[in-house]
Design a protein around this motif. Structure first.
Motif, PDB file in Angstrom:
ATOM      1  N   HIS A 161       4.541   6.525  -0.903  1.00 52.76           N
ATOM      2  CA  HIS A 161       5.269   6.701   0.018  1.00 52.76           C
ATOM      3  C   HIS A 161       6.341   5.983   0.438  1.00 52.76           C
ATOM      4  O   HIS A 161       6.439   4.908   1.046  1.00 52.76           O
TER       5      HIS A 161
ATOM      6  N   ALA B 130       2.602   1.661  -3.471  1.00 55.93           N
ATOM      7  CA  ALA B 130       1.575   1.860  -4.332  1.00 55.93           C
ATOM      8  C   ALA B 130       1.184   3.854  -4.194  1.00 55.93           C
ATOM      9  O   ALA B 130       0.603   4.079  -5.371  1.00 55.93           O
ATOM     10  N   ARG B 131       1.089   4.171  -3.085  1.00 57.40           N
ATOM     11  CA  ARG B 131       0.602   5.583  -2.989  1.00 57.40           C
ATOM     12  C   ARG B 131       2.024   6.594  -3.079  1.00 57.40           C
ATOM     13  O   ARG B 131       1.736   7.556  -2.898  1.00 57.40           O
TER      14      ARG B 131
ATOM     15  N   LEU C 164       0.741  -1.254   0.099  1.00 62.68           N
ATOM     16  CA  LEU C 164       0.008   0.131   0.049  1.00 62.68           C
ATOM     17  C   LEU C 164       0.848   1.008  -0.047  1.00 62.68           C
ATOM     18  O   LEU C 164       0.585   2.364  -0.728  1.00 62.68           O
ATOM     19  N   ALA C 165       1.957   1.223   0.832  1.00 64.19           N
ATOM     20  CA  ALA C 165       2.853   2.411   1.040  1.00 64.19           C
ATOM     21  C   ALA C 165       3.519   2.789  -0.494  1.00 64.19           C
ATOM     22  O   ALA C 165       3.772   3.764  -0.846  1.00 64.19           O
TER      23      ALA C 165
ATOM     24  N   ARG D 160       2.924  -5.546  -7.309  1.00 61.57           N
ATOM     25  CA  ARG D 160       1.407  -5.539  -7.591  1.00 61.57           C
ATOM     26  C   ARG D 160       0.806  -6.591  -8.279  1.00 61.57           C
ATOM     27  O   ARG D 160      -0.104  -6.786  -8.530  1.00 61.57           O
TER      28      ARG D 160
END
Length: 241
Positions: free
Chosen positions: A95, A92-93, A89-90, A180
């Motif tokens: 971060h 993908a965003r 998630l990090a 992913r």
């Protein structure tokens, strides 16, 4: 929310930067000492001890003793799965804590995800098994087919011992944070990695989650797990479910 699981507590434990570094270091699947984890977190040993006490109290790590030495490891596969999902998630965003460095390509190529292989090589293995019909859909998500059982046995893995082991899940997919896409986890994913390490196809990179193939090991891996393009027409992809 006044009742139910305390998500805020777990999030706070993981979200502190030094503790996040400690947990990420333990994703390699090895138990580490307080001194080693302090170096990973960039804090003093005393500070790392305090963080580890909180992580242990929160059920995220567990201490282990060997003689006079004390080590820490992730409490289990469930913790590793949550951390891998958060890493994904990090990423993908966008971060990211720093710009990609020299070590990043090796982590993307092949790395340890707690106890199984991740990265491009892990996805290659998963896709190859799926394309040849060795893995298929199941009510719980993923299953080893009869043809897959024959292949795994011929590959040198004791499937009967795996099925009789303590791990309840033989095979499952795990979302790869760098690509992913899914790679193989569960008891079979662990056995595959352990077997390839035993064959000396690859080895762990010291101080990193990265895995490095030997030239001969890479050739053997490519032969055992040919790319999906060899099995599927251009433009099509295998699906587990």
């Amino acid at each position: 929310m006044k009742e139910g699981p305390d998500l805020a507590r777990i999030a706070a434990l993981i979200g502190e930067p030094a503790r996040a570094n400690i947990l990420t270091a333990l994703m390699a699947g090895r138990a580490l000492t307080v001194t080693e984890l302090a170096a990973e977190a960039g804090v003093t040993v005393q500070t790392a001890s305090g963080h580890l006490a909180r992580l242990e109290e929160g059920g995220l790590v567990v201490p282990r003793r060997s003689g006079r030495h004390k080590y820490f490891a992730l409490r289990g596969v469930e913790v590793a799965r949550v951390l891998e999902a958060l890493l994904g998630l990090a990423a993908a965003r966008g971060h990211l804590r720093s710009r990609p460095g020299p070590r990043d390509p090796s982590l993307r190529a092949a790395r340890v995800c707690y106890d199984h292989m991740a990265g491009e090589a892990g996805i290659r293995l998963y896709d190859s098994l799926l394309a040849r019909g060795f893995l298929g859909p199941a009510p719980e998500g993923l299953a080893l087919t009869d043809a897959g059982a024959t292949f795994v046995t011929s590959f040198g893995i004791d499937l009967a011992a795996l099925r009789a082991g303590r791990r309840r899940v033989l095979c499952r997919d795990c979302l790869d944070w760098s690509e992913r896409r899914s790679h193989l986890a569960g008891a079979l994913g662990r056995a595959m990695l352990d077997h390839m390490l035993g064959l000396a196809w690859l080895h762990r990179v010291e101080g990193s989650r990265a895995l490095r193939f030997t030239p001969a090991g890479r050739r053997a891996f490519d032969a055992a797990f040919p790319p999906v393009e060899d099995w599927f027409p251009e433009g099509s992809t295998p699906q587990a479910a």
